[in-house]
Design a protein around this motif. Structure first.
Motif, PDB file in Angstrom:
ATOM      1  N   ILE A   1       0.842  -1.205   0.000  1.00  0.00           N
ATOM      2  CA  ILE A   1       0.000   0.000   0.000  1.00  0.00           C
ATOM      3  C   ILE A   1       0.874   1.250   0.000  1.00  0.00           C
ATOM      4  O   ILE A   1       0.629   2.202  -0.755  1.00  0.00           O
ATOM      5  CB  ILE A   1      -0.932  -0.017   1.225  1.00  0.00           C
ATOM      6  CG1 ILE A   1      -1.984  -1.111   1.072  1.00  0.00           C
ATOM      7  CG2 ILE A   1      -1.608   1.341   1.406  1.00  0.00           C
ATOM      8  CD1 ILE A   1      -2.873  -1.278   2.287  1.00  0.00           C
ATOM      9  N   ALA A   2       1.904   1.262   0.855  1.00  0.00           N
ATOM     10  CA  ALA A   2       2.784   2.427   0.935  1.00  0.00           C
ATOM     11  C   ALA A   2       3.553   2.638  -0.365  1.00  0.00           C
ATOM     12  O   ALA A   2       3.796   3.788  -0.773  1.00  0.00           O
ATOM     13  CB  ALA A   2       3.761   2.245   2.096  1.00  0.00           C
ATOM     14  N   ALA A   3       3.928   1.550  -1.032  1.00  0.00           N
ATOM     15  CA  ALA A   3       4.629   1.677  -2.311  1.00  0.00           C
ATOM     16  C   ALA A   3       3.742   2.354  -3.348  1.00  0.00           C
ATOM     17  O   ALA A   3       4.207   3.207  -4.121  1.00  0.00           O
ATOM     18  CB  ALA A   3       5.067   0.301  -2.805  1.00  0.00           C
TER      19      ALA A   3
ATOM     20  N   PHE B   1      12.062   4.133   0.894  1.00  0.00           N
ATOM     21  CA  PHE B   1      11.306   3.286   1.810  1.00  0.00           C
ATOM     22  C   PHE B   1      10.694   4.088   2.968  1.00  0.00           C
ATOM     23  O   PHE B   1      10.275   3.487   3.954  1.00  0.00           O
ATOM     24  CB  PHE B   1      12.199   2.189   2.379  1.00  0.00           C
ATOM     25  CG  PHE B   1      12.640   1.181   1.357  1.00  0.00           C
ATOM     26  CD1 PHE B   1      11.859   0.073   1.074  1.00  0.00           C
ATOM     27  CD2 PHE B   1      13.830   1.348   0.665  1.00  0.00           C
ATOM     28  CE1 PHE B   1      12.258  -0.860   0.132  1.00  0.00           C
ATOM     29  CE2 PHE B   1      14.241   0.428  -0.282  1.00  0.00           C
ATOM     30  CZ  PHE B   1      13.449  -0.682  -0.555  1.00  0.00           C
ATOM     31  N   ALA B   2      10.645   5.408   2.845  1.00  0.00           N
ATOM     32  CA  ALA B   2      10.124   6.220   3.949  1.00  0.00           C
ATOM     33  C   ALA B   2       8.677   5.849   4.269  1.00  0.00           C
ATOM     34  O   ALA B   2       8.336   5.521   5.410  1.00  0.00           O
ATOM     35  CB  ALA B   2      10.239   7.708   3.601  1.00  0.00           C
ATOM     36  N   HIS B   3       7.810   5.887   3.266  1.00  0.00           N
ATOM     37  CA  HIS B   3       6.400   5.548   3.496  1.00  0.00           C
ATOM     38  C   HIS B   3       6.250   4.098   3.955  1.00  0.00           C
ATOM     39  O   HIS B   3       5.356   3.784   4.753  1.00  0.00           O
ATOM     40  CB  HIS B   3       5.578   5.791   2.228  1.00  0.00           C
ATOM     41  CG  HIS B   3       5.124   7.209   2.069  1.00  0.00           C
ATOM     42  ND1 HIS B   3       4.085   7.743   2.803  1.00  0.00           N
ATOM     43  CD2 HIS B   3       5.583   8.216   1.273  1.00  0.00           C
ATOM     44  CE1 HIS B   3       3.906   9.005   2.457  1.00  0.00           C
ATOM     45  NE2 HIS B   3       4.796   9.314   1.537  1.00  0.00           N
ATOM     46  N   VAL B   4       7.106   3.239   3.458  1.00  0.00           N
ATOM     47  CA  VAL B   4       7.036   1.824   3.852  1.00  0.00           C
ATOM     48  C   VAL B   4       7.297   1.676   5.351  1.00  0.00           C
ATOM     49  O   VAL B   4       6.575   0.956   6.056  1.00  0.00           O
ATOM     50  CB  VAL B   4       8.036   0.990   3.036  1.00  0.00           C
ATOM     51  CG1 VAL B   4       8.106  -0.436   3.570  1.00  0.00           C
ATOM     52  CG2 VAL B   4       7.642   0.980   1.567  1.00  0.00           C
ATOM     53  N   THR B   5       8.336   2.354   5.842  1.00  0.00           N
ATOM     54  CA  THR B   5       8.651   2.245   7.264  1.00  0.00           C
ATOM     55  C   THR B   5       7.554   2.832   8.134  1.00  0.00           C
ATOM     56  O   THR B   5       7.291   2.327   9.225  1.00  0.00           O
ATOM     57  CB  THR B   5       9.986   2.940   7.575  1.00  0.00           C
ATOM     58  OG1 THR B   5       9.928   4.306   7.139  1.00  0.00           O
ATOM     59  CG2 THR B   5      11.136   2.249   6.876  1.00  0.00           C
ATOM     60  N   PHE B   6       6.897   3.904   7.661  1.00  0.00           N
ATOM     61  CA  PHE B   6       5.797   4.486   8.443  1.00  0.00           C
ATOM     62  C   PHE B   6       4.630   3.491   8.541  1.00  0.00           C
ATOM     63  O   PHE B   6       4.207   3.092   9.631  1.00  0.00           O
ATOM     64  CB  PHE B   6       5.294   5.782   7.801  1.00  0.00           C
ATOM     65  CG  PHE B   6       6.356   6.796   7.509  1.00  0.00           C
ATOM     66  CD1 PHE B   6       7.504   6.875   8.281  1.00  0.00           C
ATOM     67  CD2 PHE B   6       6.214   7.681   6.445  1.00  0.00           C
ATOM     68  CE1 PHE B   6       8.491   7.813   8.010  1.00  0.00           C
ATOM     69  CE2 PHE B   6       7.185   8.622   6.159  1.00  0.00           C
ATOM     70  CZ  PHE B   6       8.326   8.685   6.936  1.00  0.00           C
ATOM     71  N   THR B   7       4.120   3.097   7.386  1.00  0.00           N
ATOM     72  CA  THR B   7       2.903   2.292   7.336  1.00  0.00           C
ATOM     73  C   THR B   7       3.128   0.881   7.860  1.00  0.00           C
ATOM     74  O   THR B   7       2.182   0.237   8.333  1.00  0.00           O
ATOM     75  CB  THR B   7       2.369   2.251   5.894  1.00  0.00           C
ATOM     76  OG1 THR B   7       2.363   3.573   5.354  1.00  0.00           O
ATOM     77  CG2 THR B   7       0.952   1.705   5.848  1.00  0.00           C
TER      78      THR B   7
ATOM     79  N   LEU C   1       2.449   5.231  16.161  1.00  0.00           N
ATOM     80  CA  LEU C   1       3.879   5.212  15.836  1.00  0.00           C
ATOM     81  C   LEU C   1       4.101   5.573  14.369  1.00  0.00           C
ATOM     82  O   LEU C   1       5.053   6.305  14.035  1.00  0.00           O
ATOM     83  CB  LEU C   1       4.453   3.832  16.138  1.00  0.00           C
ATOM     84  CG  LEU C   1       5.960   3.660  15.903  1.00  0.00           C
ATOM     85  CD1 LEU C   1       6.756   4.666  16.716  1.00  0.00           C
ATOM     86  CD2 LEU C   1       6.394   2.232  16.241  1.00  0.00           C
ATOM     87  N   ALA C   2       3.233   5.085  13.480  1.00  0.00           N
ATOM     88  CA  ALA C   2       3.345   5.424  12.060  1.00  0.00           C
ATOM     89  C   ALA C   2       3.182   6.928  11.851  1.00  0.00           C
ATOM     90  O   ALA C   2       3.942   7.551  11.104  1.00  0.00           O
ATOM     91  CB  ALA C   2       2.289   4.663  11.259  1.00  0.00           C
ATOM     92  N   VAL C   3       2.197   7.522  12.526  1.00  0.00           N
ATOM     93  CA  VAL C   3       1.969   8.966  12.406  1.00  0.00           C
ATOM     94  C   VAL C   3       3.150   9.746  12.968  1.00  0.00           C
ATOM     95  O   VAL C   3       3.590  10.755  12.395  1.00  0.00           O
ATOM     96  CB  VAL C   3       0.662   9.358  13.136  1.00  0.00           C
ATOM     97  CG1 VAL C   3       0.512  10.882  13.192  1.00  0.00           C
ATOM     98  CG2 VAL C   3      -0.539   8.734  12.434  1.00  0.00           C
ATOM     99  N   ALA C   4       3.706   9.281  14.091  1.00  0.00           N
ATOM    100  CA  ALA C   4       4.837   9.979  14.716  1.00  0.00           C
ATOM    101  C   ALA C   4       6.066   9.965  13.803  1.00  0.00           C
ATOM    102  O   ALA C   4       6.735  10.994  13.620  1.00  0.00           O
ATOM    103  CB  ALA C   4       5.158   9.340  16.066  1.00  0.00           C
ATOM    104  N   LEU C   5       6.381   8.798  13.226  1.00  0.00           N
ATOM    105  CA  LEU C   5       7.527   8.714  12.326  1.00  0.00           C
ATOM    106  C   LEU C   5       7.315   9.555  11.071  1.00  0.00           C
ATOM    107  O   LEU C   5       8.238  10.214  10.581  1.00  0.00           O
ATOM    108  CB  LEU C   5       7.787   7.254  11.949  1.00  0.00           C
ATOM    109  CG  LEU C   5       8.272   6.335  13.071  1.00  0.00           C
ATOM    110  CD1 LEU C   5       8.396   4.900  12.567  1.00  0.00           C
ATOM    111  CD2 LEU C   5       9.608   6.815  13.617  1.00  0.00           C
TER     112      LEU C   5
ATOM    113  N   LEU D   1      17.018   4.416  11.764  1.00  0.00           N
ATOM    114  CA  LEU D   1      15.660   3.875  11.837  1.00  0.00           C
ATOM    115  C   LEU D   1      15.437   2.833  10.740  1.00  0.00           C
ATOM    116  O   LEU D   1      14.827   1.785  10.980  1.00  0.00           O
ATOM    117  CB  LEU D   1      14.636   5.008  11.711  1.00  0.00           C
ATOM    118  CG  LEU D   1      14.442   5.903  12.927  1.00  0.00           C
ATOM    119  CD1 LEU D   1      13.492   7.051  12.588  1.00  0.00           C
ATOM    120  CD2 LEU D   1      13.904   5.113  14.114  1.00  0.00           C
ATOM    121  N   PHE D   2      15.931   3.119   9.551  1.00  0.00           N
ATOM    122  CA  PHE D   2      15.749   2.188   8.442  1.00  0.00           C
ATOM    123  C   PHE D   2      16.530   0.902   8.684  1.00  0.00           C
ATOM    124  O   PHE D   2      16.043  -0.198   8.396  1.00  0.00           O
ATOM    125  CB  PHE D   2      16.184   2.854   7.140  1.00  0.00           C
ATOM    126  CG  PHE D   2      16.040   1.980   5.930  1.00  0.00           C
ATOM    127  CD1 PHE D   2      14.798   1.489   5.556  1.00  0.00           C
ATOM    128  CD2 PHE D   2      17.140   1.633   5.173  1.00  0.00           C
ATOM    129  CE1 PHE D   2      14.659   0.668   4.447  1.00  0.00           C
ATOM    130  CE2 PHE D   2      17.012   0.829   4.066  1.00  0.00           C
ATOM    131  CZ  PHE D   2      15.771   0.344   3.702  1.00  0.00           C
TER     132      PHE D   2
END
Length: 310
Positions: A189-191, A227-233, A264-268, A296-297
């Motif tokens: 989804i994030a991709a 991968f920013a959105h991936v790590t969030f979601t 946590l997703a919103v915070a990151l 973080l990654f």
């Protein structure tokens, strides 16, 4: 002279009759759940329409040529993300229709949701600030931009993506059975979301700063932080995966776990947006990336490897 036994038959015992060998194991017949079929049809229709609306919207200010160029550039980080998702998912592959639904939800429905919500907020702010003085409105505007970057965008975007994970969790309840499944669906989804967003960012950078702006933006979003959105979601996806294995604690406990992952997703997401908004100097942004985002990654990679081993 005793004849040779036919292939696939048991050897005669003391001159007894020859009997065929009965198989002791047969491969299970996989049946596609009816809910997945309906989900696929609905997802393909509405997700494709939503993605088409996004592309039409982007073409209104980018133009066809710039849209095609930015779309091709956005395919580069998208391909890398999907290859990593396939590596994560190779031991217990998720249904392909579900992955297509996840991608279209991210690239189409989530993006449309964010655009509509942002447009509504802008209309509300314009109506509320129409009676203010120009200087007062200008001061409010800068504060509004910071609020939108640090809080509004993370809440709306992660919420829209999280609803997609929730739909998959409910429809695929029997096969959505762990944190790795949650990561796979969340990352897909994030991709999709990052793919559509990258087209917009690349196009705006090209319009404002030409080839230099486009190259720098591609370096930041396509090379440094694909991968920013991936790590969030993924935080939300892992929370749903934990809930799928939880048998105790009741409904309230499960809801709290999902909310914790979403928070946590919103915070990151807010941390990343806030840094990009406040650190206008390229060197400062690069230093922040090396100091905060890169560790973080790396931690995310370690967590995924440990989950796959488990």
């Amino acid at each position: 002279m005793t004849p040779e036994p036919a292939p696939g038959s048991a050897a005669p015992l003391l001159g007894g009759p020859v009997t065929p060998v009965a198989p002791v194991w047969t491969a299970p017949v996989r049946r596609t759940p009816g809910g997945l079929i309906a989900l696929t049809i609905i997802g393909l229709v509405f997700g494709s329409l939503a993605l088409l609306l996004v592309l039409v919207y982007l073409s209104t200010f980018l133009g066809p040529s710039a849209l095609v160029l930015c779309l091709l550039l956005a395919l580069v980080p998208l391909t890398g993300i999907l290859l990593v998702v396939r590596w994560i998912d190779r031991w217990e592959p998720e249904p392909r229709p579900a992955l297509w639904f996840a991608f279209l939800w991210g690239a189409g429905i989530s993006v449309v949701t964010a655009l509509v919500f942002d447009f509504g907020v802008q209309l509300a702010l314009a109506a509320a600030g129409s009676s203010r003085a120009g200087s007062e409105a200008g001061g409010a505007g800068s504060g509004t931009d910071a609020f939108a970057a640090v809080l509004q965008a993370p809440l709306v975007e992660e919420g829209a993506k999280g609803v997609g994970i929730l739909v998959l969790f409910l429809v695929l309840r029997r096969t959505f059975d762990g944190p790795v499944d949650g990561i796979v669906y969340a990352a897909t989804i994030a991709a999709g979301f990052a793919f559509s967003e990258n087209i917009q960012y690349f196009g705006v950078a090209m319009l404002e700063s030409g080839a230099d702006g486009l190259g720098f933006t591609f370096l930041v979003r396509g090379v440094f932080s694909p991968f920013a959105h991936v790590t969030f979601t993924a935080c939300t996806g892992i929370a749903f995966g934990i809930v799928s294995r939880r048998r105790a604690g009741g409904a309230l406990g499960r809801v709290l776990i999902v909310l914790a992952g979403f928070a946590l997703a919103v915070a990151l997401h807010g941390l990343w947006n806030g840094a990009a908004y406040l650190l206008t100097n390229d060197s400062a942004l690069l230093f922040y990336y090396l100091l905060v985002q890169l560790p973080l990654f790396i931690g995310y990679i370690v967590a995924v490897v440990l989950l796959r081993r488990q």
